[in-house]
Design an enzyme around this catalytic site. Structure first.
Site, PDB file in Angstrom:
ATOM      1  N   PRO A 316       0.855  -1.194   0.000  1.00 57.68           N
ATOM      2  CA  PRO A 316       0.000   0.000   0.000  1.00 57.68           C
ATOM      3  C   PRO A 316       0.890   1.243   0.000  1.00 57.68           C
ATOM      4  O   PRO A 316       1.767   1.379   0.847  1.00 57.68           O
ATOM      5  CB  PRO A 316      -0.788  -0.123   1.314  1.00 57.68           C
ATOM      6  CG  PRO A 316      -0.591  -1.525   1.781  1.00 57.68           C
ATOM      7  CD  PRO A 316       0.721  -1.979   1.239  1.00 57.68           C
ATOM      8  N   LEU A 317       0.683   2.137  -0.940  1.00 56.38           N
ATOM      9  CA  LEU A 317       1.531   3.321  -1.095  1.00 56.38           C
ATOM     10  C   LEU A 317       0.644   4.550  -1.208  1.00 56.38           C
ATOM     11  O   LEU A 317      -0.099   4.694  -2.178  1.00 56.38           O
ATOM     12  CB  LEU A 317       2.412   3.200  -2.339  1.00 56.38           C
ATOM     13  CG  LEU A 317       3.393   2.025  -2.369  1.00 56.38           C
ATOM     14  CD1 LEU A 317       3.912   1.811  -3.785  1.00 56.38           C
ATOM     15  CD2 LEU A 317       4.540   2.273  -1.405  1.00 56.38           C
ATOM     16  N   CYS A 423       2.437   2.665   9.798  1.00 57.18           N
ATOM     17  CA  CYS A 423       2.683   4.030   9.326  1.00 57.18           C
ATOM     18  C   CYS A 423       3.412   4.835  10.399  1.00 57.18           C
ATOM     19  O   CYS A 423       2.939   4.949  11.532  1.00 57.18           O
ATOM     20  CB  CYS A 423       1.373   4.715   8.967  1.00 57.18           C
ATOM     21  SG  CYS A 423       1.614   6.396   8.362  1.00 57.18           S
ATOM     22  N   HIS A 505       7.248  -5.192   8.203  1.00 55.42           N
ATOM     23  CA  HIS A 505       8.261  -4.314   7.616  1.00 55.42           C
ATOM     24  C   HIS A 505       9.467  -4.343   8.553  1.00 55.42           C
ATOM     25  O   HIS A 505       9.335  -4.062   9.745  1.00 55.42           O
ATOM     26  CB  HIS A 505       7.705  -2.893   7.481  1.00 55.42           C
ATOM     27  CG  HIS A 505       8.636  -1.952   6.787  1.00 55.42           C
ATOM     28  ND1 HIS A 505       8.263  -0.688   6.408  1.00 55.42           N
ATOM     29  CD2 HIS A 505       9.925  -2.079   6.385  1.00 55.42           C
ATOM     30  CE1 HIS A 505       9.276  -0.079   5.814  1.00 55.42           C
ATOM     31  NE2 HIS A 505      10.292  -0.910   5.796  1.00 55.42           N
ATOM     32  N   ASN A 562       8.684  -7.420   4.275  1.00 62.41           N
ATOM     33  CA  ASN A 562       8.669  -6.157   3.532  1.00 62.41           C
ATOM     34  C   ASN A 562       9.913  -5.348   3.886  1.00 62.41           C
ATOM     35  O   ASN A 562      10.262  -5.232   5.051  1.00 62.41           O
ATOM     36  CB  ASN A 562       7.387  -5.386   3.883  1.00 62.41           C
ATOM     37  CG  ASN A 562       7.337  -3.999   3.289  1.00 62.41           C
ATOM     38  OD1 ASN A 562       6.951  -3.052   3.960  1.00 62.41           O
ATOM     39  ND2 ASN A 562       7.716  -3.845   2.042  1.00 62.41           N
ATOM     40  N   GLY A 563      10.565  -4.821   2.854  1.00 63.39           N
ATOM     41  CA  GLY A 563      11.694  -3.934   3.096  1.00 63.39           C
ATOM     42  C   GLY A 563      12.861  -4.158   2.161  1.00 63.39           C
ATOM     43  O   GLY A 563      13.476  -5.230   2.164  1.00 63.39           O
ATOM     44  N   ASP A 564      13.162  -3.145   1.324  1.00 64.05           N
ATOM     45  CA  ASP A 564      14.389  -3.084   0.519  1.00 64.05           C
ATOM     46  C   ASP A 564      14.482  -4.098  -0.606  1.00 64.05           C
ATOM     47  O   ASP A 564      15.566  -4.291  -1.165  1.00 64.05           O
ATOM     48  CB  ASP A 564      15.634  -3.238   1.406  1.00 64.05           C
ATOM     49  CG  ASP A 564      15.792  -2.094   2.392  1.00 64.05           C
ATOM     50  OD1 ASP A 564      15.082  -1.085   2.229  1.00 64.05           O
ATOM     51  OD2 ASP A 564      16.609  -2.222   3.326  1.00 64.05           O
ATOM     52  N   GLY A 586       7.596  -2.147  -2.011  1.00 65.41           N
ATOM     53  CA  GLY A 586       7.140  -0.767  -2.041  1.00 65.41           C
ATOM     54  C   GLY A 586       8.011   0.102  -2.915  1.00 65.41           C
ATOM     55  O   GLY A 586       7.773   0.263  -4.108  1.00 65.41           O
TER      56      GLY A 586
END
Length: 719
Positions: A316-317, A423, A505, A562-564, A586
């Protein structure tokens, strides 16, 4: 795009992506070198130079020497600030509390403005789709502030037609009908002048039946425009006037409040063990359960989910995760996508802008492409699955429950409803939403349990971070509670809260994007969840075994990292070594959306400048299809295309790199591309981004403004 690997081998059968098309535009783009596009880099062979290579420097993109530029020969711009948080919650950003502070030209722009983009004088809505001599009746009559004379509007108040896309409206070309009517910036391509019986010439709009036949609906519930998950004006107005009841959410919220107060009274003053948990004997537990009221109703049975190695997921962005960008990513291989984060209260209140975030394109509602295996849970029906899910944020259980109930009522075609607990933005954190929930495990469990109860057949998922503070991760403790249920839930005999999937994340809130994501911690958490899934039957109180409807996917909780993730090598490493079911992507997708293609094909794709420009062209077409081809729709499309280009310009072609895989945290030294267009696409100046948009959307409106997210580039932008 070429189809050969760096050693001349062809990609595996069926795995090669379809060739991209050159921009269908009056602006011709060529690679100035005159050379064919470069080859794809093979998965396991880093690019090499003749002779020895310099060692790879941490934090610096390893660009080959022949593409580096002497920074002393060009003007030095302000250093770029980290803008990656902007993709988390751009339109929910914090506001500056101290108005007296002297503004600094750095950091993120909050409360940005984008000028205006509309006709000098609008055409009356009663005339927008009508033939010249057969307009609808205007209820305002002579007092109407809009233009009623069609020819006057076209000649004096509307800008000239665009000549891009060959002068043909891309919406009309794709669907046989334009939904902007006379206001379309390409109206000349779908209008004509016909003779009337009285000898006059009448302007009329044209529809193409053959084109309509070539544009069938992909899902039966999509609208004529190919959209779904839309809410009517009447329903939004009813929400704003509190005329839509949420009986399930109200009943469950009341039960949660009552039960929480009773439980707090029971636990008060009891002695805790070393883990901070109040212990009860078996007899005491049974007595407590007998004293508590049962939930008002059990959850409805949920659709079964599946996440696997073949289902890379777009995160989600906010702002960036708009419908045209999601549509582009789905076309490039993303199997699951999410809406931009929607706030619960505006949804409950019927706010138009918040509900617009839930709109989805029919391509997002088709089933994902999966490989059947024994990992797929029993009862999973791929034909009923879809790619699109919604994400919401809330700081109170009743808000999340009401939002979930109205979503399941008005937008039932959702794969999941995801709760944002990651967030990091200060405004949400101070209100107790987003990552603030990471410190309130019991409250978070109640929210997810309630959402699961009121969501009908839509599964519930959650996205979290390592924790709030650096060096104090608590995600594994939270995950155990979400998979098994907390101590309080077991005391009441409730069992797990019903979460179908958890995304972690690999950063804390405090860390933001300043360091690499911690995939070691993600791997430990993946192992923990697998163990908990296996041991769930052992750990469940068999006397008070929870109802099967409370257990999504037959009790299996999926786990995404999630991440990188910035390459297919990163993706494969996370699947094989971290042990996650799938990976959520993302920033990597914002910088190179064809990352999903690379994951499918298992190789780097060295996209040429013209191939990349064809993706920009597609975004422009999809934007006009989403927001309209009138002056306003063109302006909105330009604005969101600029937002994407502000990320996409970070891409350094793999053909220019000394070492692979690329690292998303690396920042490149000054460099030039293999041709002028490649250099232009890498520009960090907003004027160059606008120049790119004008190749497809024509000159910007005189009142159009664009403020980049980073203040080092914050100039008033007038097209």
């Amino acid at each position: 795009m070429t189809s050969a690997t760096s050693n001349g081998q062809e990609p595996a059968s069926g795995g090669a992506p379809a060739p991209a098309h050159e921009p269908q535009n009056d602006t011709h783009v060529t690679d100035n070198t005159g050379e064919p596009p470069l080859k794809k880099a093979k998965l396991d062979e880093p690019f090499t130079l003749n002779g020895d290579k310099p060692p790879r420097r941490k934090g610096v993109a390893p660009i080959k020497a022949e593409y580096l530029v002497d920074i002393n020969a060009i003007p030095v711009s302000a250093p770029e600030e980290n803008t990656d948080d902007a993709a988390e919650a751009a339109h929910h950003e914090e506001r500056e509390d101290d108005k007296k502070k002297k503004p600094k030209i750095r950091g993120q722009n909050t409360n940005r403005t984008f000028g205006r983009y509309q006709d000098e004088k609008g055409l009356c809505p009663s005339r927008v789709f009508a033939p010249e001599f057969s307009p609808g009746e205007c209820r305002f009559g002579d007092k109407c502030r809009f233009e009623h004379d069609l020819r006057t509007y076209l000649k004096e108040h509307k800008r000239e037609d665009l000549t891009t896309f060959g002068g043909v409206c891309p919406v009309w070309d794709a669907r046989g009908k334009c939904y902007a009517g006379w206001k379309c910036r390409f109206v000349g391509s779908h209008m004509t002048e016909r003779d009337t019986p009285d000898g006059r010439k009448e302007l009329v709009l044209v529809e193409d039946e053959e084109r309509k036949k070539k544009s069938p609906r992909l899902v039966p519930y999509a609208s004529e425009e190919g959209l779904a998950n839309t809410i009517s004006v009447d329903d939004r107005n009813a929400l704003s006037r509190k005329k839509i009841k949420t009986p399930r959410a109200d009943a469950y919220s009341s039960w949660l409040d009552k039960t929480s107060k009773q439980l707090e009274k029971t636990l008060h003053g009891r002695r805790q063990n070393d883990g901070g948990v109040v212990e009860f004997t078996k007899e005491e537990r049974e007595e407590q359960r007998a004293n508590y009221t049962e939930p008002p109703f059990l959850p409805s049975e949920k659709r079964r989910l599946y996440f696997g190695p073949e289902t890379p997921t777009l995160a989600p962005l906010t702002t960036q995760g708009n419908l045209p960008f999601r549509r582009l990513c789905v076309e490039l291989g993303a199997q699951f996508v999410y809406s931009e984060m929607a706030m619960s209260m505006p949804l409950i209140q019927g706010t138009k802008s918040e509900w617009a975030l839930l709109r989805s394109h029919e391509t997002e509602l088709t089933p994902p492409t999966i490989s059947p295996s024994d990992k797929i849970v029993q009862g999973y029906d791929n034909s009923k699955d879809m790619k699109f899910g919604a994400q919401i944020a809330a700081n109170k259980p009743w808000q999340a429950l009401k939002a979930t109930e109205v979503l399941s009522k008005f937008t039932p075609n959702l794969r999941v409803i995801d709760l944002n607990c990651g967030c990091p933005i200060d405004l949400l954190f101070r209100e107790g939403a987003g990552s603030a929930l990471l410190e309130h495990h019991s409250k978070l469990e109640k929210i997810l349990r309630g959402m699961n109860a009121v969501s009908e057949e839509i599964p519930i998922s959650v996205k979290i971070r390592l924790g709030v503070r650096d060096n104090a991760p608590n995600a594994q403790k939270l995950v155990e509670r979400l998979v098994l249920g907390g101590h309080e839930s077991h005391l009441l005999g409730l069992g797990p809260c019903g979460t179908a999937a958890i995304t972690l994340h690999g950063r804390s809130r405090q860390q933001r994007y300043t360091k690499q994501a911690d995939w070691g911690y993600i791997a430990e958490t993946a192992a923990l969840i697998k163990n908990l899934n296996k041991r769930k039957d052992e750990l469940t109180d068999t006397i008070y075994e929870p109802d099967e409807r409370m257990l999504p996917n037959g009790g299996k909780v999926y786990f995404l990292g999630n991440g990188d993730c910035f390459s297919h090598q990163d993706y494969d490493d996370h699947i094989n070594n971290a042990g996650v079911d799938s990976v959520m992507i993302g920033r990597g997708a914002l910088i190179k959306p064809w990352l999903f293609e690379e994951i499918q094909t298992g190789q780097y794709l060295d996209k040429s400048a013209s191939e990349r420009l064809s993706l920009v062209e597609k975004f422009a077409k999809y934007g006009l299809d989403t927001w309209g081809s009138d002056e306003y729709g063109v302006g909105i499309t330009r604005r969101f295309l600029l937002e994407w280009l502000s990320f996409h310009r970070r891409y350094v072609p793999v053909g220019l790199l000394e070492y692979l895989p690329p690292n998303i945290q690396d920042r490149p030294p000054a460099w030039r591309g293999r041709n002028e267009m490649e250099t232009l696409l890498a520009s960090d100046h907003y004027k160059d981004w606008i120049k790119i948009t004008e190749m497809f959307l024509g000159p910007a409106h005189k009142d159009f403004k664009f403020e980049p997210k980073h203040k080092s580039n914050a100039y008033e932008t007038e097209g």
